[in-house]
Design an enzyme around this catalytic site. Structure first.
Site, PDB file in Angstrom:
ATOM      1  N   GLY A  72      34.260  23.377  27.550  1.00  0.00           N
ATOM      2  CA  GLY A  72      32.878  22.978  27.490  1.00  0.00           C
ATOM      3  C   GLY A  72      31.873  24.228  27.894  1.00  0.00           C
ATOM      4  N   GLU A  73      32.581  25.011  28.386  1.00  0.00           N
ATOM      5  CA  GLU A  73      31.551  26.172  28.902  1.00  0.00           C
ATOM      6  C   GLU A  73      31.743  27.665  28.084  1.00  0.00           C
ATOM      7  OE1 GLU A  73      31.070  26.251  33.094  1.00  0.00           O
ATOM      8  OE2 GLU A  73      32.426  24.657  33.464  1.00  0.00           O
ATOM      9  N   MET A  74      32.592  28.296  28.388  1.00  0.00           N
ATOM     10  CA  MET A  74      32.602  29.550  27.511  1.00  0.00           C
ATOM     11  C   MET A  74      33.622  29.648  26.753  1.00  0.00           C
ATOM     12  SD  MET A  74      31.759  32.292  30.701  1.00  0.00           S
ATOM     13  CE  MET A  74      31.591  33.958  29.783  1.00  0.00           C
TER      14      MET A  74
END
Length: 273
Positions: A72-74
């Site tokens: 969900g982030e990088m």
């Protein structure tokens, strides 16, 4: 370069121009999706004993790889990340100089990021000059605010040390379903508990709290004056109605503003190619 989409970097969320945060109520991750929590500052984290709002990382090295690999982030798998880094001659040369006896691995990448993060230290603030003996460094209102901070306001119970954090976790009565530290430590006192953030340069980091629910420092002071916005068994025993007057709230705010340092601008460099 360290993201699957090739557009998110560490500085996307930890922007030096925004006190090493992003100025948003909650972070933005892969695919422009809003994350569940606000981006914490990385300022002064060299001394932190645990990282993330819930303390799930013990070191900066461990923390560095977390957002990179999180879908969900990088959203970058470690093998793909290393392929990118190794494909750039400039990075190969820099890593060889920095870590001559180590292969270029994810561990080395984490060490490099953490080494940089340890240089992010707040400078001398008006409060520091006052403590050092310059009586005129802060106003009379700020001095009254410091008394409230340590007394009636009970702020120093958690915001202690020169970084103004105890590096611990507390439920301070913020509404929501996120149980924070309670996901890792199944104790009643850790339910809805989140890390105490540093107050250094705090007036540059609105909005506030793990979910960005408090828009201003005035709102934060009001939250504590109320004794939290929700009552539950896990509420910290340090959280109780304070009964602060309007003048006391104003003085406390003025004191908090003295914790901000005027630091040198961060210079951008040419990226290795």
């Amino acid at each position: 370069r360290l993201s699957g989409s090739n557009w998110i970097s560490c500085a996307t969320c930890h922007n030096p121009g925004l006190a090493w945060g992003d100025g948003l109520p909650k972070g933005i991750g892969h695919g422009m999706q809003e994350l569940g929590r606000r981006t914490p500052t990385v300022l002064n984290t060299a001394w932190a004993s645990s990282l993330f709002w819930d303390g799930r990382a013990a070191t900066l090295e461990e923390q560095a790889l977390g957002p990179i690999s999180a879908p969900g982030e990088m959203n970058m798998d470690m093998e793909g990340m290393l392929e990118k880094v190794k494909a750039l001659e400039g990075y190969r040369e820099l890593f060889a100089k920095a870590y001559p006896d180590e292969p270029l691995t994810e561990k080395a990448v984490a060490k490099a990021i953490a080494a940089y993060e340890r240089t992010l230290v707040s400078g001398t603030a008006p409060f520091d000059r006052w403590v050092a003996g310059d009586d005129g460094a802060i106003s009379a209102a700020a001095k009254r605010g410091f008394v409230i901070f340590n007394g009636k306001g009970n702020c120093a119970a958690c915001h202690s040390s020169w970084r103004f954090t105890d590096d611990s976790f507390h439920d301070i009565g913020i509404p929501g379903d996120d149980i924070g530290r309670g996901q890792l430590v199944p104790l009643e006192t850790m339910q809805h508990a989140f890390k105490t953030p540093t107050l250094r340069n705090v007036d540059q980091r609105a909005p506030y709290m793990h979910d960005g629910s408090e828009a201003t420092l005035e709102d934060v002071i009001e939250l504590y004056d109320l004794g939290g916005r929700v009552k539950r068994p896990s509420l910290s025993p340090e959280i109780a109605p304070l009964g602060l007057s309007a003048e006391e709230k104003s003085d406390l705010l003025v004191f908090l503003e003295t914790l901000t340092s005027q630091d040198e601008p961060v210079m951008l460099v040419s990226l290795p190619r």
